[in-house]
Design an enzyme around this catalytic site. Structure first.
Site, PDB file in Angstrom:
ATOM      1  CB  SER A 129      -0.965  -0.010   1.184  1.00  0.00           C
ATOM      2  OG  SER A 129      -0.277   0.064   2.417  1.00  0.00           O
ATOM      3  CG  ASN A 130       3.503   2.907   2.988  1.00  0.00           C
ATOM      4  OD1 ASN A 130       3.086   4.054   3.053  1.00  0.00           O
ATOM      5  ND2 ASN A 130       3.554   2.110   4.046  1.00  0.00           N
ATOM      6  CG  MET A 148       7.681  -7.104   6.966  1.00  0.00           C
ATOM      7  SD  MET A 148       7.551  -5.664   8.065  1.00  0.00           S
ATOM      8  CE  MET A 148       7.435  -6.502   9.651  1.00  0.00           C
ATOM      9  CG  ASN A 173      11.809   1.529   7.844  1.00  0.00           C
ATOM     10  OD1 ASN A 173      11.193   0.800   7.069  1.00  0.00           O
ATOM     11  ND2 ASN A 173      11.694   1.413   9.157  1.00  0.00           N
ATOM     12  CG  HIS A 185       8.700   2.032  13.295  1.00  0.00           C
ATOM     13  ND1 HIS A 185       8.889   0.663  13.253  1.00  0.00           N
ATOM     14  CD2 HIS A 185       8.360   2.327  14.579  1.00  0.00           C
ATOM     15  CE1 HIS A 185       8.677   0.162  14.453  1.00  0.00           C
ATOM     16  NE2 HIS A 185       8.350   1.153  15.278  1.00  0.00           N
TER      17      HIS A 185
END
Length: 204
Positions: free
Chosen positions: A32-33, A109, A126, A128
């Site tokens: 989705s990102n 991941m 990244n 988070h």
């Protein structure tokens, strides 16, 4: 309290005379990102190109998203590598083979090593799902619920060797509601991830 951006204001699109940032997207799951970043590029909110999508799970939905957008996708199944360093060397080769300059971890991941970090120093980002430095590592949303905090959120940061420790680029606050479940809170955090990740890439 509503969701709020607490880092630099979302910038205007870069002038078209600027060279687009060449991105390699690393993802392990739904993607989705990736979709949010690609949509920002389509809207010209982010002056960038996605050169390659690298994924490590053969069944990851991100591969379908890449295919739908006509993006090159490379499977590097981590189970086929004898060490994290070997996987990182393969990532480096894939990034360079596709002429990318930035490594964008979008739901990746796998823990990376200094092999990858040194190859792209200050060019690995990244996202988070917490307000770092609170709740680093895995199950961050679950950690926030267990701790009983009133707010959590998401953070875009540069990647360093210690997990979730690099300099922060942008954050967004997400209030924790009294009736929140893990799923409901994750969903609201993810909405903010999609908002701030393209904006953070633009100013990184």
């Amino acid at each position: 309290m509503t969701d709020a951006l607490i880092s630099p204001a979302i910038p205007k699109p870069l002038p078209q005379s600027e060279s687009p940032a060449k991105l390699a997207i690393l993802a392990s799951g739904n993607g989705s990102n990736l979709e949010a970043i690609a949509a920002a590029i389509d809207r010209e909110d982010l002056n960038a190109t996605i050169q390659v999508v690298i994924y490590n799970n053969p069944d990851a939905q991100v591969a379908n998203r890449a295919s739908d957008r006509g993006l090159p996708a490379v499977l590097l199944n981590h189970r086929e590598f004898d060490s994290r360093e070997a996987l990182d060397r393969a990532i480096i080769n894939a990034v360079k083979d596709h002429d990318a300059e930035w490594v964008i971890m979008a739901g990746w991941m796998r823990r990376v090593t200094e092999v990858l970090i040194n190859a792209f120093s200050k060019r690995i980002l990244n996202i988070h799902p917490s307000l770092l430095p609170s709740f680093p590592g895995i199950r961050a949303v679950e950690q926030a619920l267990t701790a009983g905090v009133k707010v959590t959120g998401c953070t875009v940061h540069y990647v360093e060797l210690v997990i979730d420790s690099g300099p922060i680029i942008m954050q967004a606050v997400v209030p924790v509601q009294p009736d929140d479940t893990l799923q409901s809170l994750q969903t609201r955090i993810q909405t903010q991830e999609h908002r701030i990740y393209p904006a953070a890439i633009a100013i990184a």
